[in-house]
Motif scaffolding. Structure first.
Motif, PDB file in Angstrom:
ATOM      1  N   ASP A 484      59.795  -7.565  46.126  1.00 39.80           N
ATOM      2  CA  ASP A 484      59.459  -8.437  45.005  1.00 39.80           C
ATOM      3  C   ASP A 484      60.077  -7.892  43.723  1.00 39.80           C
ATOM      4  N   ASP A 485      60.049  -8.713  42.684  1.00 37.92           N
ATOM      5  CA  ASP A 485      60.637  -8.353  41.394  1.00 37.92           C
ATOM      6  C   ASP A 485      59.596  -7.570  40.586  1.00 37.92           C
ATOM      7  N   ASN A 486      59.844  -6.285  40.378  1.00 38.12           N
ATOM      8  CA  ASN A 486      58.891  -5.447  39.635  1.00 38.12           C
ATOM      9  C   ASN A 486      59.181  -5.391  38.135  1.00 38.12           C
ATOM     10  N   THR A 487      60.130  -6.179  37.681  1.00 37.54           N
ATOM     11  CA  THR A 487      60.470  -6.166  36.258  1.00 37.54           C
ATOM     12  C   THR A 487      59.309  -6.734  35.432  1.00 37.54           C
ATOM     13  N   ARG A 488      58.898  -6.001  34.421  1.00 39.18           N
ATOM     14  CA  ARG A 488      57.800  -6.476  33.575  1.00 39.18           C
ATOM     15  C   ARG A 488      58.351  -7.377  32.475  1.00 39.18           C
ATOM     16  N   LEU A 489      57.602  -8.434  32.206  1.00 39.55           N
ATOM     17  CA  LEU A 489      57.970  -9.340  31.101  1.00 39.55           C
ATOM     18  C   LEU A 489      57.241  -8.878  29.844  1.00 39.55           C
ATOM     19  N   ALA A 568      53.510 -17.881  23.400  1.00 33.40           N
ATOM     20  CA  ALA A 568      54.237 -16.764  24.006  1.00 33.40           C
ATOM     21  C   ALA A 568      53.525 -16.268  25.264  1.00 33.40           C
ATOM     22  N   ILE A 569      52.189 -16.159  25.192  1.00 32.60           N
ATOM     23  CA  ILE A 569      51.413 -15.715  26.365  1.00 32.60           C
ATOM     24  C   ILE A 569      51.502 -16.745  27.483  1.00 32.60           C
ATOM     25  N   ALA A 570      51.406 -18.030  27.114  1.00 33.37           N
ATOM     26  CA  ALA A 570      51.496 -19.092  28.118  1.00 33.37           C
ATOM     27  C   ALA A 570      52.863 -19.093  28.792  1.00 33.37           C
ATOM     28  N   ASP A 571      53.897 -18.834  27.987  1.00 36.58           N
ATOM     29  CA  ASP A 571      55.251 -18.812  28.538  1.00 36.58           C
ATOM     30  C   ASP A 571      55.410 -17.677  29.557  1.00 36.58           C
ATOM     31  N   ILE A 572      54.925 -16.503  29.199  1.00 33.95           N
ATOM     32  CA  ILE A 572      55.026 -15.369  30.129  1.00 33.95           C
ATOM     33  C   ILE A 572      54.167 -15.613  31.371  1.00 33.95           C
ATOM     34  N   THR A 573      52.994 -16.212  31.157  1.00 35.79           N
ATOM     35  CA  THR A 573      52.129 -16.523  32.304  1.00 35.79           C
ATOM     36  C   THR A 573      52.835 -17.464  33.265  1.00 35.79           C
ATOM     37  N   LYS A 574      53.513 -18.481  32.715  1.00 36.62           N
ATOM     38  CA  LYS A 574      54.251 -19.425  33.560  1.00 36.62           C
ATOM     39  C   LYS A 574      55.386 -18.721  34.308  1.00 36.62           C
ATOM     40  N   LYS A 575      56.052 -17.807  33.620  1.00 36.26           N
ATOM     41  CA  LYS A 575      57.160 -17.084  34.254  1.00 36.26           C
ATOM     42  C   LYS A 575      56.657 -16.209  35.403  1.00 36.26           C
ATOM     43  N   TYR A 576      55.531 -15.520  35.176  1.00 37.55           N
ATOM     44  CA  TYR A 576      54.951 -14.727  36.263  1.00 37.55           C
ATOM     45  C   TYR A 576      54.498 -15.629  37.412  1.00 37.55           C
ATOM     46  N   ALA A 577      53.885 -16.768  37.063  1.00 34.53           N
ATOM     47  CA  ALA A 577      53.424 -17.689  38.100  1.00 34.53           C
ATOM     48  C   ALA A 577      54.602 -18.264  38.891  1.00 34.53           C
ATOM     49  N   LYS A 578      55.686 -18.581  38.186  1.00 31.86           N
ATOM     50  CA  LYS A 578      56.880 -19.096  38.856  1.00 31.86           C
ATOM     51  C   LYS A 578      57.486 -18.036  39.763  1.00 31.86           C
ATOM     52  N   ARG A 579      57.530 -16.812  39.248  1.00 40.31           N
ATOM     53  CA  ARG A 579      58.068 -15.715  40.059  1.00 40.31           C
ATOM     54  C   ARG A 579      57.199 -15.493  41.302  1.00 40.31           C
ATOM     55  N   TYR A 580      55.884 -15.560  41.124  1.00 38.95           N
ATOM     56  CA  TYR A 580      54.964 -15.414  42.264  1.00 38.95           C
ATOM     57  C   TYR A 580      55.174 -16.525  43.284  1.00 38.95           C
ATOM     58  N   THR A 581      55.257 -17.761  42.788  1.00 40.03           N
ATOM     59  CA  THR A 581      55.462 -18.900  43.699  1.00 40.03           C
ATOM     60  C   THR A 581      56.772 -18.759  44.458  1.00 40.03           C
ATOM     61  N   GLN A 582      57.805 -18.300  43.759  1.00 37.75           N
ATOM     62  CA  GLN A 582      59.097 -18.094  44.411  1.00 37.75           C
ATOM     63  C   GLN A 582      58.994 -17.011  45.485  1.00 37.75           C
ATOM     64  N   TYR A 583      58.291 -15.937  45.164  1.00 32.25           N
ATOM     65  CA  TYR A 583      58.101 -14.850  46.131  1.00 32.25           C
ATOM     66  C   TYR A 583      57.312 -15.345  47.343  1.00 32.25           C
ATOM     67  N   LEU A 584      56.282 -16.121  47.061  1.00 27.16           N
ATOM     68  CA  LEU A 584      55.489 -16.717  48.150  1.00 27.16           C
ATOM     69  C   LEU A 584      56.361 -17.602  49.034  1.00 27.16           C
ATOM     70  N   ASN A 585      57.124 -18.494  48.405  1.00 29.23           N
ATOM     71  CA  ASN A 585      57.967 -19.425  49.167  1.00 29.23           C
ATOM     72  C   ASN A 585      59.051 -18.694  49.951  1.00 29.23           C
TER      73      ASN A 585
END
Length: 625
Positions: A484-489, A568-585
Motif C-alpha cells: 500500500d501507499d505509505n506516503t502521508r498527506l 483542506a481537511i475534507a480534501d485530504i480525507t477524500k484523498k485518503y478515502a480514494k487511496r483506500y478504495t483503490q487499494y481495496l479494489n
C-alpha cells in the motif's frame, strides 16, 4: 446390406449428422475449453467411422504369449519380431498390399511429441479413410521396402532406444492371409505387461479404442493375469461392445503326461480366460475361443520339419481357425463395424457429457471461490471511520479575545512608562506593531486550538487501520496483499490572521503637530492608549455592552479561515478515502482475476457449456443408437 444393418447404418448417420452440427456450432465458441472441444471432435470422428468399410483387428496379450508369431502367420510375412526378449515395443498396423504395389514399411514420426495421442488418432482416421494423409500435422512419413533388415532396423529397435524414439507407429503392407482380405487391418500391439511396456500409455489406449475386433492372445506360460484384467477394464471403459476372440497358445512341454491330461490343462486354461473376459462384460462365447500351438504352425510354414505330421496337422488347424475367423469377420463385418461405431460413439458422447459436467463442476468451484472473495471484501466497502471523519473545526473566540486584550494590556503598560511624545508616523508605527503582534498571537492561538497536525495524524492512522482490514481480508483469502501507499498527506500550514486591513489608521490617528519650541507635543501616551482601546474594542467588542468584535463577524478573518481549514481537511480525507478504495479494489481484483481472469468471458463460456449439454440431451443423440 441386411435390414438390420440398414437400420443401424441410418441410426449412425443420424447421430453423426447431429454431432457434426454440434461441432460446427460450438467449436469456435468453446476455444477456451480445449478439453471439451477435443472430446467433441473425438465423438465426431467416432461417429463418422460408419462411412468407411475398413475393419480394425488389434492383437493384444501379455509379453511372450505368442502374439508376434500369430501376427506373422496372419500377415503371411515376417512383420513382427520374435525373440526370447521383449520385442514389440510400439504399435504396427499391418494391411494387405494393393495390387501391383510392393510390400513396404511406412514409419510415422512425430515432430510434436506432446501431441502423440491426437496424432495416433489422426493416423488411424487416415487409415480408415476419414481423414486425408495430406492433412496430418506435425507428422513425417518415410517408406522403406519390407525386408528382414528393415524390420530389425525400423520396427524391432533396442528397448532403450524405443523409449526415446519419436516414431509413433509403423504401417506395414504384406501379401496377407485370408483374414486380411477386404480392408481388414491387423494392429500388432506391445505386450501390456513387459518391462518397457506401459498399459497407461495414452497411445496404447487410443488405438485400443478404435478396434472393431480384439484378438486376445494368451499362452500356457503367460495366461490371463491382473495386468490383463487391468487392460480389459480400460478397454471396457472405452470400447465395451467390441467382440473379443481368444487365442490360447499351447506351449506343450509336459510330454510325460498323457494326451488327455495335457488337453484337460489346456481346456482349463482356456475356460478360465473365457470366464474372466466374459465376467468383464465383453462379447465372447465358446465358439470365439481357440487353442493353437503357434510354434508348430510357424515351423510347418517354414517347412523346417515338413515330414512331421503333427506340425502339418497343427498348420491345418490354424488354417481352419483363420477361415472361421475370416467367415465371421467378412460375413458380419458391416454389422460388427457399425455396432462398434455406434457403441464407441455413445461411449464418447458419455465421456463428452462427463467432461462437460466436470468442467461445469470446476467452474462452480471457481464461482464459489469468487463469491467468497467478494463476500470477504463487501463489508469493507461500507462507510468507514475514514469516510465519516468529522471535518468541522471551531475557533475559541473567548481565548482569542483574551489574547488580544492581554496584548493591549501589555502594550498599554509599556506606553504608560514612556515619557516622550510621538509624531504621526511614530504613533502609526506603534499601533501597526501592536496590530501585527495581535495577528501573530491570534494565529498561534488558532493553530494550537485547531490541532491541525493531530488531525493529519488521525486521518493517516484511520487510513492505515482501514488498509490493515484489507490485508486481513486478503490473508483470509489465502493470498498475498499488495503493497500500500505509505506516503502521508500533509495539511497546509494555517495562514496568518490578517487584522490590519480592517482598521482605518488615518481615521483613527488624527494629525497632530510635534513642535516642542511652541509647546505642541504631538501624540501623547494617553492618545496612544485611547487608540489601543479603540482598536481592541473594534477587534473583540464588549461583552458588557453585548457588542461583537470584528474577529467574530461574518466579514472577519476567522470564519473564512475556518472554512478554508474544513475544506483542506475534507480534501485530504477524500484523498485518503480514494487511496483506500483503490487499494481495496486492487487487492480484490488481483485475487478475483487469479481465480477467473475474465469474468464476462467465463460466464459466456459457462452458459455455452450448459447449452451444449442441453443440446446433446435434447437431441437424444445419446439414446438415438
Amino acid at each position: 446390406m441386411t435390414k438390420e444393418e440398414k437400420i443401424l447404418h441410418n441410426q449412425c448417420e443420424i447421430v453423426a449428422q447431429g454431432i457434426a452440427q454440434l461441432s460446427a456450432t460450438y467449436t469456435d465458441n468453446l476455444a477456451s475449453c480445449p478439453g471439451i472441444i477435443h472430446q467433441l471432435h473425438k465423438a465426431e470422428n467416432r461417429s463418422m467411422e460408419y462411412l468407411n468399410g475398413t475393419f480394425i483387428v488389434i492383437v493384444v496379450g501379455p509379453v511372450k504369449s505368442g502374439k508376434s508369431t500369430l501376427v506373422n502367420l496372419i500377415a503371411g510375412a515376417y512383420v513382427s519380431p520374435t525373440h526370447f526378449l521383449e520385442c514389440t515395443v510400439r504399435p504396427s498396423i499391418i494391411s494387405q498390399k494393393k495390387d501391383g504395389s510392393e510390400c513396404s514399411i511406412s514409419v510415422y514420426t512425430s515432430e510434436q511429441p506432446a501431441n502423440r495421442v491426437e496424432q495416433i488418432d489422426a493416423i488411424i482416421d487416415c487409415i480408415r479413410g476419414i481423414e486425408q494423409e495430406s492433412n496430418l500435422s506435425g507428422i513425417t512419413k518415410a517408406i522403406y521396402p519390407l525386408t528382414p533388415e528393415n524390420i530389425k532396423d525400423k520396427v524391432e529397435l533396442d528397448l532403450k532406444s524405443s523409449l526415446i524414439s519419436d516414431t509413433l507407429v509403423t504401417s506395414i503392407t504384406t501379401p496377407g492371409g485370408i483374414l486380411m482380405k477386404e480392408d481388414v487391418f491387423i494392429v500388432d500391439m506391445p505386450g501390456f505387461d513387459g518391462e518397457y511396456a506401459n498399459i497407461d500409455d495414452p497411445v496404447y489406449d487410443a488405438i485400443a479404442q478404435r478396434a472393431d475386433l480384439i484378438i486376445f492372445v494368451q499362452s500356457s506360460n503367460s495366461a490371463i493375469s491382473k495386468v490383463s484384467e487391468q487392460f480389459l477394464r480400460k478397454l471396457s471403459d472405452n470400447n465395451k461392445d467390441v467382440p473379443v476372440c481368444l487365442i490360447h497358445n499351447v506351449f506343450d512341454s509336459a510330454h510325460w503326461r498323457s494326451s488327455e491330461v495335457r488337453q484337460t490343462v489346456i481346456d482349463d486354461q482356456k475356460q478360465f480366460a473365457l470366464r474372466e473376459i466374459k465376467r468383464l462384460g465383453f462379447n465372447i462365447s465358446e465358439n470365439q475361443c481357440f487353442s493353437l500351438n503357434l510354434g508348430k504352425v510357424e515351423d510347418a510354414r517354414h517347412a523346417a520339419y515338413a515330414d512331421l505330421s503333427d506340425l502339418q496337422a497343427e498348420a491345418q488347424h490354424f488354417d481352419d481357425t483363420e477361415a472361421i475367423l475370416h467367415e465371421r469377420v467378412i460375413n458380419h463385418r458391416d454389422f460388427m463395424r457399425l455396432s462398434a461405431c455406434a457403441s464407441r460413439t455413445q461411449q464418447q458422447l458419455g465421456k463428452l457429457i462427463d467432461a462437460i459436467d466436470q468442467e461445469l463442476a470446476q467452474r462452480q468451484l471457481l464461482l464459489s471461490r469468487y463469491a467468497l472473495v467478494q463476500q470477504k471484501f463487501e463489508p469493507l466497502r461500507k462507510p468507514t471511520a475514514l469516510a465519516e471523519y468529522d471535518c468541522q473545526v471551531t475557533a475559541d473566540f473567548s481565548t482569542i479575545k483574551q489574547v488580544i486584550v492581554q496584548m493591549r494590556n501589555i502594550k498599554r503598560d509599556f506606553v504608560l512608562n514612556e515619557h516622550y511624545h510621538r509624531s504621526d508616523s511614530e504613533a502609526r508605527a506603534s499601533i501597526e506593531k501592536f496590530i501585527a503582534e495581535c495577528e501573530t498571537q491570534v494565529s498561534a492561538s488558532l493553530r494550537s486550538s485547531l490541532s491541525l497536525s493531530k488531525k493529519e495524524s488521525e486521518l493517516f492512522l484511520l487510513y492505515k487501520e482501514q488498509t490493515g482490514k484489507v490485508r486481513e481480508a486478503v490473508a483470509a483469502c489465502m493470498a498475498v496483499p499488495l503493497d500500500d501507499d505509505n506516503t502521508r498527506l500533509e495539511l497546509a500550514d494555517l495562514p496568518s490572521v490578517s487584522l490590519l486591513p480592517s482598521i482605518d489608521l488615518d481615521l483613527l490617528i488624527s494629525h497632530k503637530f510635534k513642535l516642542p519650541l511652541f509647546n505642541v507635543l504631538g501624540h501623547t501616551s494617553r492618545d496612544l492608549i485611547s487608540y489601543l482601546n479603540a482598536i481592541t474594542h473594534h477587534f473583540v467588542g464588549d461583552d458588557d455592552e453585548g457588542t461583537t468584535g470584528y474577529i467574530e463577524t461574518e466579514g472577519g478573518p476567522i470564519k473564512p479561515l475556518l472554512a478554508h481549514v474544513r475544506e483542506a481537511i475534507a480534501d485530504i480525507t477524500k484523498k485518503y478515502a480514494k487511496r483506500y478504495t483503490q487499494y481495496l479494489n486492487d487487492n480484490e481484483r488481483a485475487i478475483l482475476t487469479s481465480i477467473i481472469p475474465d469474468k464476462e468471458t467465463f460466464d459466456l463460456t459457462t452458459a455455452t457449456l450448459e447449452r451444449l449439454k442441453a443440446d446433446i440431451n435434447d437431441s437424444h443423440l445419446i439414446t438415438a443408437s
